[in-house]
Design an enzyme around this catalytic site. Structure first.
Site, mmCIF file in Angstrom:
data_model
loop_
_atom_site.group_PDB
_atom_site.id
_atom_site.type_symbol
_atom_site.label_atom_id
_atom_site.label_comp_id
_atom_site.label_asym_id
_atom_site.label_seq_id
_atom_site.Cartn_x
_atom_site.Cartn_y
_atom_site.Cartn_z
ATOM 1 N N SER A 72 0.806 -1.238 0.000
ATOM 2 C CA SER A 72 0.000 0.000 0.000
ATOM 3 C C SER A 72 0.829 1.273 0.000
ATOM 4 O O SER A 72 0.293 2.360 -0.230
ATOM 5 C CB SER A 72 -0.905 0.041 1.231
ATOM 6 O OG SER A 72 -1.974 -0.830 1.049
ATOM 7 N N LYS A 75 0.485 3.537 -2.856
ATOM 8 C CA LYS A 75 -0.754 4.283 -3.152
ATOM 9 C C LYS A 75 -0.567 5.805 -3.264
ATOM 10 O O LYS A 75 -1.068 6.408 -4.221
ATOM 11 C CB LYS A 75 -1.822 3.947 -2.108
ATOM 12 C CG LYS A 75 -2.331 2.508 -2.220
ATOM 13 C CD LYS A 75 -3.230 2.166 -1.032
ATOM 14 C CE LYS A 75 -3.738 0.736 -1.094
ATOM 15 N NZ LYS A 75 -4.496 0.376 0.133
ATOM 16 N N TYR A 197 -2.860 -2.714 -10.338
ATOM 17 C CA TYR A 197 -2.816 -2.467 -8.887
ATOM 18 C C TYR A 197 -2.020 -3.577 -8.184
ATOM 19 O O TYR A 197 -1.141 -3.300 -7.351
ATOM 20 C CB TYR A 197 -4.241 -2.366 -8.340
ATOM 21 C CG TYR A 197 -4.307 -2.313 -6.829
ATOM 22 C CD1 TYR A 197 -3.927 -1.178 -6.134
ATOM 23 C CD2 TYR A 197 -4.729 -3.436 -6.096
ATOM 24 C CE1 TYR A 197 -3.959 -1.140 -4.742
ATOM 25 C CE2 TYR A 197 -4.771 -3.406 -4.708
ATOM 26 C CZ TYR A 197 -4.379 -2.264 -4.034
ATOM 27 O OH TYR A 197 -4.414 -2.234 -2.664
ATOM 28 N N TYR A 249 -5.136 4.633 7.735
ATOM 29 C CA TYR A 249 -6.484 4.035 7.810
ATOM 30 C C TYR A 249 -7.191 4.362 9.125
ATOM 31 O O TYR A 249 -7.269 5.513 9.524
ATOM 32 C CB TYR A 249 -6.418 2.514 7.606
ATOM 33 C CG TYR A 249 -5.617 2.130 6.407
ATOM 34 C CD1 TYR A 249 -6.086 2.411 5.123
ATOM 35 C CD2 TYR A 249 -4.389 1.518 6.542
ATOM 36 C CE1 TYR A 249 -5.344 2.058 4.007
ATOM 37 C CE2 TYR A 249 -3.645 1.169 5.443
ATOM 38 C CZ TYR A 249 -4.119 1.452 4.180
ATOM 39 O OH TYR A 249 -3.393 1.116 3.094
ATOM 40 N N VAL A 267 1.164 -3.770 4.084
ATOM 41 C CA VAL A 267 0.995 -5.026 4.824
ATOM 42 C C VAL A 267 2.263 -5.882 4.892
ATOM 43 O O VAL A 267 2.316 -6.826 5.666
ATOM 44 C CB VAL A 267 -0.134 -5.918 4.262
ATOM 45 C CG1 VAL A 267 -1.483 -5.360 4.594
ATOM 46 C CG2 VAL A 267 0.041 -6.158 2.792
#
Ligand code: DON
Length: 617
Positions: A72, A75, A197, A249, A267
């Site tokens: 992530s 991103k 992605y 998050y 992660v």
């Protein structure tokens, strides 16, 4: 040479990071992610910390070269690429900027529109990836890899095993992709955006890469080592805003509270954090907490932030020393040596000229303090100089405020000029363009403070900027011969040699034998010395009625500086031997001459002492 002179001292930053690593390595909580089977192979003991500064220095400790997949953390960078490729409004149409406060894989779509809440949750990230431009899937992937490589400052590649592992198990992301398609956030079948992605998440990096990627964002989008610019500064601000509010998050609120650095976690155990303008952090440790953030990574960031006072809202007071020195032209003057009457006039009128020497970055708070001071003092001021020699950066907002200050002083009948502005190309161009567009005002920018001071002194003395050649002085009116009888002047004159110099001609060269003293009767000369950087520094400018070369004559040492004619110049020169003979035959004349020279020298010494005192306040 003994070892104490050859070994560099240990860096306190490096020692701090080593201590921090040792203290956090014992944290054993958390689980390595297993939902992508390939990630489960990570060693929970891997632990690296890197800190990269915005001038390209990296500090590292632990497993900083261990490769892992970016996940992530890709991103925010892909969001930046979407902004570059599509522009802000097109991107905002598709993806919101509100924190969802939910887990990374939540299906947080705005009710009604189906627009993902933000680009850090998977839904928004898949939408951002779909906005990457390219004429084929390969081209888009190539652009993504090149972009991430520019941030890291080295070529990055995919980890195929992790990619395949996620591709084969990413059912939830496929579900998100279909939801996005049903709301027309994705305009094509979701497969290609999803594949891209999965691939962007599987790009292999190490801890050093994360630190340099973070430092690139901290540095306004320019890689501090390579100088490459993967993103424009205006988009960096958007990317960092999203990271600050959504990057962690459902831990985002606590993160801002405790750490206060825009950040992004992945992660596989990476965390990247940015302190704008100062540094980037990259931390890697695979065990994750319940929210999917690296346990050690979070602890390291909390500790670093509080130990080093890095919270982005813990803003230091605006530097009280932005004004390095402020003084009047009565206290510190230009290197032009003034006649006695002009000097007297400047002793009084000089108070109406103020100099502000600034230092550091001119951000809003700094320029506000400067303009407040100048405005407060303006009732007593006619001309003001802002010296930018030690200013490192002028932000756009600061340039606007300074321009407004020039204009408001002009409306009040006062003049603000800038000195030492050559390295502030952008600000000067902006001021010039704006003032020439408005038409009414001229911008005065001087390469050196000294020239700005001279200009302002001339203004205060009511002298025209266009020099009008003064009439040639009669030798008998030369101040150095003041107090001598006409017969004594004739006696001196018989020993003098009339010399003419063209503009630009070198009259005295540093190191030459001191063979004459010069009495100027027309024109101007400047005494200059070469600085270590090769630049010529003006020490003084002398005009008709002044004398040069006398010091070396008195102490008989070689010339200490160059003297060059600025304009066509007429002098009388008195040679060393004649000077000595004059002393033998007419000691009273020599005495008078030396007395006159001493008076001038003592005036210079008094002025210099005053300047030293003023500038050491
Ligand atoms: O979407 C996924 O499942 C992963 N490829 C990336 C998730 C991730 O890193 C979430 N961050 N903490």
């Amino acid at each position: 040479m003994n070892s104490s002179t050859t070994n560099p001292a240990a860096s306190p930053i490096q020692s701090y990071l080593e201590r921090l690593h040792a203290e956090c390595v014992g944290l054993r909580a958390g689980e390595v992610a297993t939902y992508i089977p390939e990630l489960a192979k990570a060693n929970p003991d891997w632990f690296g910390i890197c800190l990269a500064t915005t001038d390209g220095r990296i500090y590292e400790v632990g497993d900083t070269c261990q490769p892992f997949t970016i996940q992530s953390i890709s991103k925010p960078f892909i969001y930046g690429l979407a902004l570059e490729d599509r522009g802000r409004s097109s991107v905002l149409e598709k993806i919101g900027v509100e924190p969802s406060g939910e887990a990374f894989n939540s299906i947080s779509l705005t009710p009604g529109t189906g627009r993902p809440m933000n680009p850090m949750i998977n839904a928004g990230a898949i939408a951002a990836t779909s906005l990457v431009a390219g004429h084929s899937q390969e081209d888009k992937l190539h652009r993504i890899l090149s972009l991430l490589s520019l941030y890291a400052g080295r070529p990055l590649a995919q980890d195929t095993a992790v990619y395949e592992s996620e591709r084969d198990t990413g059912h939830r992301n496929r579900a998100i992709g279909h939801m996005l398609r049903s709301f027309d956030v994705l305009v094509e079948a979701p497969d290609s955006a999803l594949d891209l992605y999965f691939r962007q998440c599987s790009v292999s990096v190490d801890c050093r890469d994360l630190a340099f990627m973070a430092a690139t964002l901290a540095n306004g989008g320019s890689n501090p080592v390579t100088g490459e610019r993967p993103i424009r500064p205006e988009f960096v601000q958007h990317v960092l805003s999203i990271m600050a509010t959504c990057g962690m998050y459902d831990y985002a609120g606590e993160w801002v509270y405790w750490v206060g650095m825009p950040a992004k976690s992945g992660v596989s155990g990476g965390i990247l954090a940015v302190l704008p303008g100062q540094l980037g952090l990259g931390i890697f440790s695979p065990p994750l907490d319940a929210r999917g953030n690296s346990v050690r990574g979070v602890e390291v960031c909390r500790r670093v932030s509080s130990d080093l006072n890095l919270h982005f809202l813990s803003v230091a007071r605006p530097s009280a020393s932005i004004i390095r020195a402020a003084y009047s032209l009565a206290r510190v003057g230009s290197k032009r040596v003034r006649s006695e009457s002009d000097s007297l006039a400047l002793d009084g009128r000089g108070e109406r000229g103020r100099v502000y020497e600034l230092q550091g970055d001119l951000a809003f708070a700094a320029v506000e303090a400067v303009s407040r001071r100048i405005v407060e003092e303006s009732p007593r001021v006619e001309v003001a100089v802002i010296d930018l020699a030690r200013v490192t950066q002028i932000g756009d907002a600061a340039a606007e405020i300074l321009l407004a200050l020039v204009q408001s002083l002009a409306r009040a009948g006062k003049l603000l000029v800038f000195a030492s502005a050559e390295h502030q190309v952008r600000a000067v161009r902006f001021w010039r363009e704006r003032l020439s567009r408005d038409g009414a005002l001229q911008l005065f920018v001087f390469p050196e403070l000294d020239r700005a001071l001279e200009f302002c002194e001339n203004r205060l003395l009511g002298k025209n900027e266009v020099a009008v050649a003064a009439p040639t002085l009669q030798l008998s009116s030369h101040p150095t011969l003041q107090g001598l009888e006409p017969s004594q002047i004739l006696e001196i004159e018989s020993r003098l040699e009339r010399r003419s110099f063209a503009a630009g001609e070198l009259i005295v060269r540093r190191g030459d034998e001191a063979d004459r003293i010069y009495f100027i009767v027309a024109g101007e000369v400047s005494v200059t010395a070469e600085l270590t950087n090769g630049q010529l520094k003006r020490l003084s400018t002398l005009s008709a009625g002044m004398t040069f070369g006398e010091l070396a004559m008195v102490n008989r040492s070689p010339r200490s500086a160059d003297v060059r004619a600025d304009t066509p110049t007429e002098c009388y020169a008195l040679g060393v031997a004649e000077f000595d003979r004059l002393g033998e035959k007419h000691p009273e004349i020599k005495m008078k001459l030396l007395e006159n020279l001493l008076r001038t020298l003592s005036r210079t010494a008094t002025r210099l002492t005053g300047e030293v005192l003023e500038l050491s306040r």
